[in-house]
Design an enzyme around this catalytic site. Structure first.
Site, mmCIF file in Angstrom:
data_model
loop_
_atom_site.group_PDB
_atom_site.id
_atom_site.type_symbol
_atom_site.label_atom_id
_atom_site.label_comp_id
_atom_site.label_asym_id
_atom_site.label_seq_id
_atom_site.Cartn_x
_atom_site.Cartn_y
_atom_site.Cartn_z
ATOM 1 N N GLY A 84 5.953 26.660 7.428
ATOM 2 C CA GLY A 84 5.045 25.841 6.804
ATOM 3 C C GLY A 84 3.493 26.314 7.134
ATOM 4 O O GLY A 84 2.943 27.202 6.817
ATOM 5 N N HIS B 75 13.664 18.329 2.307
ATOM 6 C CA HIS B 75 12.958 18.571 3.252
ATOM 7 C C HIS B 75 12.529 17.168 3.961
ATOM 8 O O HIS B 75 12.531 16.108 3.315
ATOM 9 C CB HIS B 75 11.558 19.221 2.819
ATOM 10 C CG HIS B 75 10.653 19.804 3.895
ATOM 11 N ND1 HIS B 75 9.790 18.755 4.675
ATOM 12 C CD2 HIS B 75 10.396 21.116 4.440
ATOM 13 C CE1 HIS B 75 9.243 19.374 5.641
ATOM 14 N NE2 HIS B 75 9.536 20.798 5.185
ATOM 15 N N GLU C 254 15.872 21.968 10.454
ATOM 16 C CA GLU C 254 14.740 21.601 10.557
ATOM 17 C C GLU C 254 14.453 20.285 11.419
ATOM 18 O O GLU C 254 14.247 19.276 11.149
ATOM 19 C CB GLU C 254 14.110 21.249 9.388
ATOM 20 C CG GLU C 254 13.810 22.774 8.357
ATOM 21 C CD GLU C 254 12.388 22.703 7.924
ATOM 22 O OE1 GLU C 254 12.044 23.949 7.956
ATOM 23 O OE2 GLU C 254 11.796 21.915 7.429
ATOM 24 N N SER D 289 7.422 24.612 13.522
ATOM 25 C CA SER D 289 6.368 25.206 14.418
ATOM 26 C C SER D 289 6.386 26.641 14.643
ATOM 27 O O SER D 289 6.231 27.154 15.802
ATOM 28 C CB SER D 289 6.157 24.435 15.720
ATOM 29 O OG SER D 289 5.631 23.262 15.431
#
Ligand code: PGA
Length: 222
Positions: free
Chosen positions: A206, A93, A150, A187
């Protein structure tokens, strides 16, 4: 193929908050979609216990040691996870790369540890290092990964990446990794998720996963 929805709680929540989340999520636990919950380590058993009879809900960790079991104080390795029912590991990540200086090689080593022990890696990449990351992964392991696109600028910012870009990068990732599921993360919210599900195999969430009802809204937006 069923879409994948990953709830990445990052280092949020107390034990009590996890209990509340699981209780609120109960009415949605028999949905069709494939759900993966990635809680902080201390809550693995708590979540595992509540989802044990649910075929469509699995458990993930948010990180793994690059090392096997041994003298590595403070690390959590794959062997420590035996018996917890962990199926997936979110690896590389951007927050790990940024705050903990994880290199592409570290991430490749973690992928090796995971796959060698029956855990499927969810490899997070941004567009500018897809190839660099892939080159360090044993080629026979590439097609066993799930990959999450991401974009750094979209994570936790509310600045979601344009659908057009996501479509392009999903294709790029598939051309490098093979026919792997490719997720989008950054988002995602119940208001914006719909077009992203059309161009990807699922989402890594998230902020919008921290509240069970909001996460459930995502699942119902298909
Ligand atoms: P966000 O996080 O949904 O809060 O942007 C996504 C992620 O970090 O994977």
């Amino acid at each position: 193929m069923k879409k994948l929805f990953i709830a990445n709680w990052k280092s949020n929540k107390t034990q009590e908050e996890v209990d509340i989340w699981l209780e609120s999520f109960k009415p949605y636990m028999d949905l069709e979609q494939e759900v993966i919950i990635a809680p902080p380590y201390p809550f693995l058993s708590l979540v595992a216990e509540k989802i044990k009879d649910k075929e469509n809900i699995s458990l993930a960790v948010q990180n793994l040691s690059t090392y096997p079991a041994g003298s590595y104080t403070g690390e959590v390795c794959v062997r420590n996870l035996d018996g917890f029912g962990v199926k997936y590991a979110i690896l590389g990540h951007s927050e790990r790369r940024r705050y903990f200086k994880e290199s592409h090689q570290d991430v490749a080593n973690k992928i090796f540890q995971a796959l060698n022990n029956g855990i499927v890696p969810v490899v997070c990449v941004d567009q500018n290092y897809i190839e660099d990351q892939a080159q360090l992964i044993y080629s026979e392991l590439l097609s066993k990964c799930i990959v999450a696109y991401e974009p750094l600028a979209a994570i936790g910012t509310g600045e979601i990446a344009p659908v057009k870009n996501v479509t392009k990068v999903v294709k790029e990732i598939k051309s490098v990794f093979g026919k792997v599921p490719v997720l989008y993360g950054g988002s995602i919210s119940p208001e914006n998720i719909a077009p992203y599900l059309k161009v990807s195999d699922g989402v890594l969430v998230g902020g919008a996963s921290l509240n069970a009802e909001v996460f459930a809204d995502l699942l119902q937006s298909e």
